[in-house]
Design a protein around this motif. Structure first.
Motif, PDB file in Angstrom:
ATOM      1  N   ILE B 332       1.099  -1.147  -0.089  1.00 11.59           N
ATOM      2  CA  ILE B 332       0.042  -0.333   0.189  1.00 11.59           C
ATOM      3  C   ILE B 332       1.017   0.909  -0.251  1.00 11.59           C
ATOM      4  N   ILE B 333       1.592   1.232   0.870  1.00 12.38           N
ATOM      5  CA  ILE B 333       2.751   2.210   0.825  1.00 12.38           C
ATOM      6  C   ILE B 333       3.454   2.430  -0.678  1.00 12.38           C
ATOM      7  N   CYS B 336       0.489   4.428  -2.522  1.00 14.65           N
ATOM      8  CA  CYS B 336       0.549   5.281  -2.396  1.00 14.65           C
ATOM      9  C   CYS B 336       1.692   6.579  -3.510  1.00 14.65           C
ATOM     10  N   LEU B 340       0.589   9.676  -5.254  1.00 15.48           N
ATOM     11  CA  LEU B 340      -0.156  10.957  -5.065  1.00 15.48           C
ATOM     12  C   LEU B 340       1.248  11.563  -6.113  1.00 15.48           C
ATOM     13  N   LEU B 356       7.908  10.878  -0.183  1.00 14.22           N
ATOM     14  CA  LEU B 356       6.706   9.313   1.023  1.00 14.22           C
ATOM     15  C   LEU B 356       8.322   8.800   2.158  1.00 14.22           C
ATOM     16  N   PHE B 374      -0.120   8.506   5.655  1.00 12.89           N
ATOM     17  CA  PHE B 374       0.194   7.818   3.971  1.00 12.89           C
ATOM     18  C   PHE B 374      -1.680   7.730   4.124  1.00 12.89           C
ATOM     19  N   GLY B 375      -2.185   7.215   4.617  1.00 14.51           N
ATOM     20  CA  GLY B 375      -3.998   6.556   3.968  1.00 14.51           C
ATOM     21  C   GLY B 375      -4.748   8.035   4.239  1.00 14.51           C
ATOM     22  N   VAL B 377      -3.582  10.710   2.794  1.00 18.76           N
ATOM     23  CA  VAL B 377      -3.003  11.128   1.363  1.00 18.76           C
ATOM     24  C   VAL B 377      -4.543  10.111   0.247  1.00 18.76           C
ATOM     25  N   LEU B 378      -3.651   9.362   0.646  1.00 15.30           N
ATOM     26  CA  LEU B 378      -4.827   8.746  -0.532  1.00 15.30           C
ATOM     27  C   LEU B 378      -5.571   8.736  -0.786  1.00 15.30           C
TER      28      LEU B 378
ATOM     29  N   SER C 105      -9.567   4.940  -2.135  1.00 17.76           N
ATOM     30  CA  SER C 105      -9.683   5.780  -1.394  1.00 17.76           C
ATOM     31  C   SER C 105     -10.271   4.852  -0.498  1.00 17.76           C
ATOM     32  N   GLY C 108      -7.246   3.969   2.004  1.00 15.21           N
ATOM     33  CA  GLY C 108      -6.900   5.234   2.394  1.00 15.21           C
ATOM     34  C   GLY C 108      -7.611   5.286   3.781  1.00 15.21           C
TER      35      GLY C 108
END
Lengths: 262, 411, 300
Positions: B332-333, B336, B340, B356, B374-375, B377-378, C105, C108
């Motif tokens: 997930i990073i 991200c 981003l 990041l 990060f969450g 940001v998404l 989303s 996230g």
């Protein structure tokens, strides 16, 4: 005249609903054939079956491309059908909206190109030449269809009529011998429809392709087609020359209520 | 300006969030000692914070709506951002690039080993981001198990070295090939699935690989991992620790440049066009003669190849790996980073990774909140700027006129 | 044989919990075609809220049944509120965006909530008090089926029936079904689609919270991480039954519950979580529409 597409006994069931019921159809070289019928008669389903989007429940489909052997296209995937020389447009325009007009046509050339990953990375001579050739070929197609002024525009920014024509250009780029047009005149005004009429005849004459079209505009259908097939409730109810169809009582009954004296 | 009704609205928003976060933010229980800690300060923090943020949120919304209207009215809202202006003007970006190149070359000699190490890590993420960008950004396939291929690469070097003493340089292509192999192996059955199912199946696959690595002790040495993985040598030179770190850094610079080069070329090719078209409309794509499965599989396998390759580098850099480095959060990073930076945009991904990965390293106070941010940001990126910070200004094919070499190549 | 019965009942309990969570996935998916990744976190927040409330109440010296009822009630309220808010922040602005955007989303949001609880509370496992009473009449069977399990099963059954009635018989239920069929059409006939979507999130979150309280009482401990695995498994259950279908989600949950129970009982417990994933991959490949789902072809 050589027959290039034969459809025999084509049947398509969705669950219990019979969308197509034993339809026979054939198209000859350089012929313009129209498929007409009231809304929901199964015309688009017919296209979807031929082009491999839905596998038909029953029936046979054969193509005889010019200069090639007769072969069955039943069970082929949509992209294989296209590779074999059948190209289509969509009733609800399905362009690649965020790509340019040129790129849309270039996508149509995809299946006639050969460069792979290695070519893309190394960018060897063959790849570069192929890319250059594709850009030019695509432009030439756009010129023929009368879209060259939009060449670098995004597809989504095109006027409606031009979007419909771009779909035709994109389909032509796959080098078909049979072009399937799903309501090409939908939403067009009188002038645009007239231009489309001329365009279709021109495509037939200059490229030597046959055309099968679904259309509701009877004036266009009657002036354009060599032969007409009429379907209703998934069944073929008539076929023949435009003037025969116009007089056919069964057809008139199916269309009752719709303006049919064009 | 700020009106009274807006203040009222924000006031209610803040009341709502104070209610919402009350049990979790304010109360902390210690069930063993049966003690309850009340943290009333947090309530105040949430109240004030949400009050202010609600203004920002509404402001951003208004701006977004205004932008949308402009676009509908026909303005080219390709909003020439700061970056785009720089990128469009060779006079500006050329010296800029040269400056960056010099900085990158001098980096390990100016800064400490520690800094160089961090930079190498950031470059590893740049590569991972670029690899995932092929899959998510270009082909539009949401792959949440990307880290599995990274693990494949890392373990293939570690194990091949442990059992057969294979060198880094041999392991690098093998790791990449194994990544590709697993990519195809997984991709073949799952790529027929619709987008959201694909996301969850790849997530499942990533977890399966991790759980296997954790439990199959005879094969992977379980949770304790594999230590003493040798750093790469070069023409038989034995490096000191400092030398090895510097070498690793330059190796990563070279690999990153190689990646940028390859991804750029792929993007502007027959296959890259097909990926973008596939992302736009699958059915139309197939009707144009593009083999959906094959094209998707190519993207998926290429992404996996990169992950496999970077995995080998990662193992060599850290000299120790265990399954904990390959959790779903890692995937997930990387996602991200791609989001981003801007999906499909190479330069965006490079910046995204640097921001990041480097920011939390340098702002230590902030690193605890890294994943939380990060969450956020998404979500924020998706809601307000789905194109990313540096949205992809894809170089479209433009027609510049016939060369006259060809009159008609017969259609 | 007794071992078999024990595993069977264990699977039934597991299945009930999965069903309570899977309902939220399937209802939301039915209406906005989105995998609500944050759903597992909503469930975890429900469990945490219940833990916090019960701890505070037990300091006040209430009796255990009252604590259990009040804590569950508050947990349901809070989870619903979270579900409602999550939809408003992360999904509503993306109603017309590409599916990929909404999905990202959602991921996230899941990550945000998970870290929010981790930072505001603790990363340790916390013991969860079991306030469900031991029934006298269950004593002879307690070695294979506990009172807690009975409560779980009963609650799930009642919730399912109520939910079925809600969807079948009430106005809002009808509106939900209409919106699931065709959102634009529903809007045209005057259904407040935003409200329907909010209600769906609220109902789904409420059942997830119940699931959270019950499983936490059963297992006896929680931490911030429980949402992830439970969420994934409930999602597998929903897909297994045919996502978008409420009875399908229930059926899928029981099938998954039994599979896991028997597989860990007879094969190995190391790979407990792998079974669910393998199951998921196999279903999606061989029967993507699920057991009760209908395959829908995209209109061309």
């Amino acid at each position: 005249m050589k027959t290039i597409l034969e459809v025999k006994n084509l049947t398509m069931n969705f669950g219990g609903l019979c969308a197509l019921d034993r339809i026979d159809l054939d198209i000859s070289e350089r012929e313009i054939v129209a498929l007409i019928g009231p809304n929901g008669a199964g015309k688009t389903t017919f296209f979807n079956c031929i082009t491999g989007i839905f596998p038909p429940t029953e029936g046979e489909m054969f193509i005889s491309p010019p200069g090639k052997q007769r072969k069955s296209i039943k069970g082929l995937k949509p992209n294989q059908v296209t590779e074999n020389g059948l190209a289509r447009t969509f009733q609800n325009i399905r362009l690649f909206q965020n790509m340019t007009v040129l790129e849309n046509v270039m996508i149509g050339r995809h299946c006639r190109m050969s460069s792979g990953i290695a070519g893309a990375v190394l960018r060897n001579r063959a790849t570069v030449e192929e890319e250059e050739a594709v850009v030019e070929e695509s432009y030439i197609i756009l010129q023929k269809i009368g879209l060259s002024e939009y060449v670098n525009e995004f597809a989504k920014n095109l006027p409606y009529g031009a979007q419909r024509r771009l779909e035709i250009a994109r389909a032509l780029a796959t080098e078909p011998f049979l072009l399937l047009l799903d309501e090409p005149a939908a939403g067009m005004n009188l002038r645009e429809t007239k231009e489309l009429d001329e365009l279709i005849v021109r495509i037939r004459d200059s490229e030597g392709v046959s055309i099968l079209l679904i259309e509701h505009d009877m004036k266009l259908v009657m002036s354009l087609s060599d032969r007409i097939f009429v379907v209703d409730y998934g069944k073929k109810i008539a076929q023949g020359k435009p003037e025969e169809i116009q007089k056919n009582p069964v057809v008139i009954k199916a269309y009752l209520g719709e303006d049919f004296d064009a | 300006m700020i009106t009274l009704p807006e203040i009222k609205k924000s006031f209610f928003v803040s009341l709502w969030f104070m209610f919402l976060t009350f049990p979790i933010m304010v109360v902390r229980v210690n069930p063993i000692e049966k003690a309850v800690e009340w943290r009333w300060k947090n309530l105040l923090l949430v109240g004030v914070g949400s009050f202010l943020l609600s203004f920002v949120w509404r402001y951003l919304f208004k701006r977004k709506e205004a932008g949308k209207k402009k676009e509908e009215a026909g303005y080219d809202s390709g909003a020439k951002s700061f970056f785009h202006i720089i990128l469009a003007e060779p006079k500006i970006y050329k010296p800029f690039l040269i400056g960056i190149a010099f900085f990158a070359l001098a980096f390990p000699f100016i800064f400490s080993i520690y800094q160089t190490n961090i930079m190498t890590t950031a470059l590893i993420y740049v590569m991972l981001g670029l690899g995932l960008n092929i899959v998510v950004g270009l082909a539009g396939l949401l792959d949440l198990g990307y880290v599995a291929f990274y693990a494949v690469g890392a373990y293939s070097y570690a194990l091949l070295n442990y059992h057969f003493g294979l060198s880094f340089w041999l392991a690098l292509p093998i790791g990449a090939a194994l990544g590709a192999f697993f990519g195809i192996l997984l991709g073949f059955p799952v790529l027929r699935l619709r987008g959201d199912y694909l996301a969850i199946v790849t997530l499942g696959f990533g977890e399966i690989i991790r759980i296997i690595l954790e439990n199959w002790n005879e094969f992977s040495f379980g949770p304790s991992g594999i230590a003493n993985i040798p750093r790469p040598g070069f023409l038989g030179i034995e490096f000191s620790l400092q030398g090895a770190t510097t070498f690793m850094y330059f190796l990563m610079i070279v690999l990153t440049l190689f990646t940028v080069f390859v991804v750029n070329r792929l993007q502007n090719s027959r296959i890259g066009r097909a990926w973008i078209a596939l992302r736009e409309d699958e059915i139309a794509c197939q009707a144009m003669g593009i083999d959906k499965t094959k094209t998707k599989l190519t993207a998926f396998a290429l992404g996996a190849t990169w992950a496999g390759m970077v995995g080998v580098v990662f193992a060599a850099k850290t000299t120790f790996i265990n399954p904990a480095s390959f959790t779903v959060w890692e995937s997930i990073i990387i996602l991200c980073i791609v989001v981003l930076g801007g999906m499909g945009s190479v330069i965006g991904v490079v910046f995204g990774a640097l921001i990041l990965i480097l920011l939390p390293e340098y702002l230590r106070a902030f690193s605890e909140y890294r994943m939380l941010i990060f969450g956020a940001v998404l979500i924020i990126m998706m809601v307000f700027r789905p194109g990313g910070v540096i949205s992809s200004v894809r170089r479209t094919y433009r027609f510049e006129g016939l060369t006259g070499k060809r009159d008609k190549t017969g259609i | 044989m007794e071992y078999f019965v024990e595993l069977f009942l264990g699977g039934l309990t597991r299945g009930s919990i999965y069903a309570l969570i899977a309902l939220g996935y399937t209802m939301v998916y039915g209406i906005i075609q989105l995998i609500n990744f944050a759903h597992g976190e909503i469930y975890m927040i429900g469990a945490f809220t219940a833990l916090i409330i019960s701890s505070v109440l037990s300091l006040l010296g209430l009796n255990t049944i009252a604590i259990f009822v009040i804590a569950s009630f508050v947990a349901v309220i809070y989870s619903s509120a979270y579900g409602f808010t999550v939809e408003k922040i992360a999904y509503k602005p993306l109603r017309h965006a590409p599916r990929l955007s909404a999905l990202i989303s959602a991921i996230g949001m899941s990550m945000f909530l998970y870290n929010y609880v981790l930072l505001a509370q603790t990363s340790d496992f916390l013991p969860f008090p079991n306030n469900i009473p031991e029934f006298k009449f269950m004593e002879p069977y307690s070695h294979i089926f506990s009172s807690t399990e009975l409560v779980i099963l009963t609650t799930t059954t009642v919730v399912m029936i109520l939910l079925g009635l809600l969807i079948k018989c009430t106005r809002i239920g009808k509106a939900m079904r209409a919106t699931a069929q065709d959102r634009d059409m529903a809007m045209l006939v005057g259904i407040d689609v935003n409200r329907v979507i909010s209600v769906t999130f609220v109902v789904g979150s409420a059942t997830a919270a119940l699931g959270g309280v019950l499983i936490a009482s059963h297992i006896g401990q929680i931490n911030y991480f429980i949402g992830f695995i439970a969420g994934i498994k409930a999602f597998v259950a929903a897909v297994l039954g045919g996502i978008g279908s409420v009875p399908g989600a229930v059926l899928g949950s029981f099938v998954l519950g039994w599979t896991e129970s028997f597989a860990t009982g007879y094969v190995s417990s190391d790979y407990e979580d792998v079974f669910a994933f393998i199951f998921l991959v196999l279903i999606l490949i061989f029967r993507p529409a699920g057991i009760l789902g209908r395959s829908t072809a995209e209109k061309v």
